[in-house]
Design a protein around this motif. Structure first.
Motif, PDB file in Angstrom:
ATOM      1  N   ALA A 149     -60.893   6.255  37.300  1.00 16.77           N
ATOM      2  CA  ALA A 149     -61.862   4.954  37.211  1.00 16.77           C
ATOM      3  C   ALA A 149     -61.651   4.547  36.238  1.00 16.77           C
ATOM      4  N   LEU A 150     -61.969   3.206  35.861  1.00 16.69           N
ATOM      5  CA  LEU A 150     -62.358   3.134  33.841  1.00 16.69           C
ATOM      6  C   LEU A 150     -63.516   2.343  34.388  1.00 16.69           C
ATOM      7  N   PHE A 151     -64.189   2.527  33.130  1.00 20.24           N
ATOM      8  CA  PHE A 151     -65.095   1.093  33.317  1.00 20.24           C
ATOM      9  C   PHE A 151     -65.578   0.236  31.980  1.00 20.24           C
ATOM     10  N   ASN A 152     -65.698  -0.569  31.657  1.00 23.92           N
ATOM     11  CA  ASN A 152     -65.003  -1.488  30.187  1.00 23.92           C
ATOM     12  C   ASN A 152     -67.005  -1.429  30.077  1.00 23.92           C
ATOM     13  N   LEU A 153     -67.375  -0.405  29.004  1.00 19.49           N
ATOM     14  CA  LEU A 153     -68.757  -0.291  29.073  1.00 19.49           C
ATOM     15  C   LEU A 153     -69.056  -1.054  27.523  1.00 19.49           C
ATOM     16  N   THR A 154     -68.541  -2.622  27.755  1.00 14.42           N
ATOM     17  CA  THR A 154     -69.182  -4.092  26.575  1.00 14.42           C
ATOM     18  C   THR A 154     -68.938  -4.865  27.926  1.00 14.42           C
ATOM     19  N   PRO A 155     -69.901  -6.064  26.961  1.00 14.96           N
ATOM     20  CA  PRO A 155     -69.989  -7.291  27.776  1.00 14.96           C
ATOM     21  C   PRO A 155     -68.255  -8.126  26.914  1.00 14.96           C
ATOM     22  N   GLY A 156     -67.724  -7.708  26.210  1.00 15.61           N
ATOM     23  CA  GLY A 156     -66.304  -8.706  26.238  1.00 15.61           C
ATOM     24  C   GLY A 156     -65.560  -8.169  27.002  1.00 15.61           C
ATOM     25  N   THR A 157     -64.695  -9.358  26.981  1.00 11.65           N
ATOM     26  CA  THR A 157     -63.213  -8.734  27.720  1.00 11.65           C
ATOM     27  C   THR A 157     -62.221  -8.159  27.214  1.00 11.65           C
ATOM     28  N   VAL A 158     -61.729  -6.971  27.804  1.00 10.70           N
ATOM     29  CA  VAL A 158     -60.740  -5.940  26.928  1.00 10.70           C
ATOM     30  C   VAL A 158     -59.781  -6.191  28.069  1.00 10.70           C
ATOM     31  N   THR A 159     -58.082  -5.853  27.116  1.00  9.57           N
ATOM     32  CA  THR A 159     -57.165  -5.239  27.628  1.00  9.57           C
ATOM     33  C   THR A 159     -56.470  -3.660  27.093  1.00  9.57           C
ATOM     34  N   VAL A 160     -56.626  -3.127  28.713  1.00  5.80           N
ATOM     35  CA  VAL A 160     -56.043  -1.429  28.279  1.00  5.80           C
ATOM     36  C   VAL A 160     -55.177  -1.372  28.614  1.00  5.80           C
ATOM     37  N   SER A 161     -54.494  -0.255  28.576  1.00  8.73           N
ATOM     38  CA  SER A 161     -53.721   0.600  28.706  1.00  8.73           C
ATOM     39  C   SER A 161     -54.294   2.324  28.877  1.00  8.73           C
ATOM     40  N   ILE A 162     -53.658   2.691  30.079  1.00  6.17           N
ATOM     41  CA  ILE A 162     -53.511   4.127  29.979  1.00  6.17           C
ATOM     42  C   ILE A 162     -51.922   5.087  30.664  1.00  6.17           C
ATOM     43  N   PRO A 163     -52.036   5.525  29.449  1.00  2.95           N
ATOM     44  CA  PRO A 163     -50.633   6.455  29.478  1.00  2.95           C
ATOM     45  C   PRO A 163     -50.955   7.468  30.332  1.00  2.95           C
ATOM     46  N   GLY A 164     -49.962   8.270  30.973  1.00  2.00           N
ATOM     47  CA  GLY A 164     -50.090   9.489  30.822  1.00  2.00           C
ATOM     48  C   GLY A 164     -49.994   9.917  33.002  1.00  2.00           C
ATOM     49  N   GLU A 165     -48.731  10.934  33.419  1.00  6.42           N
ATOM     50  CA  GLU A 165     -48.264  11.165  34.632  1.00  6.42           C
ATOM     51  C   GLU A 165     -49.211  11.747  35.255  1.00  6.42           C
ATOM     52  N   ILE A 166     -50.411  11.984  35.319  1.00  8.52           N
ATOM     53  CA  ILE A 166     -51.836  12.002  36.114  1.00  8.52           C
ATOM     54  C   ILE A 166     -52.409  11.276  36.915  1.00  8.52           C
ATOM     55  N   ILE A 167     -51.628   9.560  36.688  1.00  5.24           N
ATOM     56  CA  ILE A 167     -52.660   8.406  37.208  1.00  5.24           C
ATOM     57  C   ILE A 167     -50.835   8.362  37.701  1.00  5.24           C
TER      58      ILE A 167
END
Length: 451
Positions: A400-418
């Motif tokens: 799960a991932l949650f943007n906890l701000t009112p603005g748009t964000v571009t995010v990357s999540i690295p790692g073999e776990i996902i």
């Protein structure tokens, strides 16, 4: 309890202080949870405001709807007669108990209550009732039959436990006869009506040794589920299955106001892991009867983030609570001492909660206590804005991932776990992640993936 805003804050702060002081104790839970509670969500039901009738019978009619949504535990706010002396408002507070062995005649009869309990069980759900151990109404017959059980001032007068709680008087647990009476009353509702446990009001204001003894005797009748309105770690040693996660609730409110960010959530869960044994259930919520009345609806406190934080409470470790009316998008503060029925209407939150409950029930990684998956916080490219984590139990995973701000964000999540194939909640669309996941999230947008 019927706190005003300032006193609620004071009690929460005191509870947090006490629970932090107990860090060094590092208790090992000896509580044996009833086997049925590990995949459950809890629904708090205010009988007076739940319907125009405000009765047990009216609640019983709505049980199939709650079952269809997937709720497993129904928590009934106090069912007992309400004191008249020094009453607040027209109808008084549910937490001013006049008789621990009877039901409020406004709600119906004992047979009506028995029918409600039986119907809850018939539908495969469980029921706990609110229990007020710390104080009674001024006109509770115990004041005449056993005046020595109460706290008194220097002049020998009964006194409230807190000045603002002027409609109740404090009980003195130095008297062991009081323990015997209270435990006998607790046993009565389990033995005679087959309820499944209790939510214990301001539990930290009563000696934990009392609760330990009460739990022991109740479990000798049947396995019960016990919820403490408290945040102290010691509550989990012998007495309670679940405590309130007040601190996390306050963090959510602060993030919605822009006063805190994701780092405060990460620090919180790092402390939780050190403070509480894995068996301890922690209750998460965006509203309850106190919050709604005294501090505002979830829409007042959380604004556009209300849905986001509702979803978050279902996927972090712990049990989620829904207060009646939230599924209808209730946007008013229910009056505490007057008749003020919920405005029932169709609302997207009904499907939201139904889907979230189904997700929690069906995925072992989201189960409660030691049977759920540990939460692994995932590093991402927007650490102050996006909260990302994985929970894994055997072959089940929730990412799960949650943007906890009112603005748009571009995010990357690295790692073999996902890495691997996941299904997106709630639509079930397939997603293949190969060592990195990248997203553009609108303000307060969240994504949940399962496998």
């Amino acid at each position: 309890m019927h706190y005003n805003k300032f006193l609620l804050f004071a009690v929460i702060v005191l509870s947090f202080f006490n629970s932090n002081c107990s860090v060094a104790q590092q208790v090992t839970s000896k509580v044996i949870h009833p086997g049925w509670c590990y995949d459950k969500s809890i629904y708090e039901l205010n009988i007076r405001q739940f319907s125009e009738e405000g009765t047990f019978a009216a609640v019983e009619k709505e049980l199939p709807r709650l079952k269809e949504m997937g709720f497993g535990i129904i928590w009934l706010m106090p069912i007992h007669p309400i004191g008249e002396k020094n009453r607040k408002g027209t109808l008084g507070s549910y937490y001013s108990v006049k008789d621990y062995l009877d039901v409020n005649p406004e709600f119906g009869t004992k047979e009506d209550f028995r029918s409600l309990v039986n119907k809850i069980h018939e539908l495969g759900m469980y029921v706990i009732i609110d229990w007020v151990a710390n104080h009674t109404a001024w006109d509770n017959p115990l004041t005449e039959s056993n005046p020595g059980w109460f706290t008194k001032d220097a002049s020998g007068n009964f006194i409230p436990p807190v000045d603002d709680w002027s409609d109740v008087i404090d009980l003195n647990y130095d008297n062991r006869e009081l323990w015997d009476y209270k435990i006998s009353a607790l046993k009565y509702w389990v033995q005679e009506f087959n309820i499944d446990g209790y939510r214990c009001d301001v539990a930290g204001m009563v000696p934990v040794e009392f609760w330990n003894e009460a739990r022991n005797q109740l479990d000798n009748i049947k396995p019960v589920f016990m919820l403490a309105e408290d945040e102290g770690v010691i509550m989990h040693e012998k007495a309670f299955d679940m405590t309130y996660a007040w601190e996390f609730h306050k963090i959510m409110n602060s993030i919605a106001k822009g006063e805190k960010n994701v780092s405060h959530i990460i620090s919180y869960f790092e402390r939780e892991q050190k403070r509480f044994p894995p068996e301890a259930f922690r209750m998460h919520f965006t509203s309850n009867h106190d919050e709604n009345t005294w501090n505002g609806t979830e829409f007042e406190r959380l604004g556009d983030a209300a849905e986001t934080f509702a979803a978050l409470t279902f996927v972090i470790p712990g049990m989620p609570l829904v207060y009646n009316g939230q599924e209808a998008g209730m946007d008013k503060r229910l009056q505490f001492f007057e008749k003020d029925p919920i405005d029932w209407r169709e609302h997207p939150f009904n499907d939201l909660y139904t889907n979230l409950i189904n997700l929690k029930t069906s995925n072992p990684a989201l189960h409660n206590g030691e049977r759920g998956g540990d939460m692994i916080i995932l590093n991402n490219s927007e650490p102050e804005s996006v909260f990302s984590f994985m929970r894994t139990k055997d072959d089940s995973k929730v990412f799960a991932l949650f943007n906890l701000t009112p603005g748009t964000v571009t995010v990357s999540i690295p790692g073999e776990i996902i890495s691997g194939n996941f299904k997106e909640f709630p639509a079930g669309n397939e997603h293949l992640f190969e060592g990195v996941a990248a997203f553009t999230l609108d303000g307060w947008e969240y994504k949940i993936f399962t496998r």
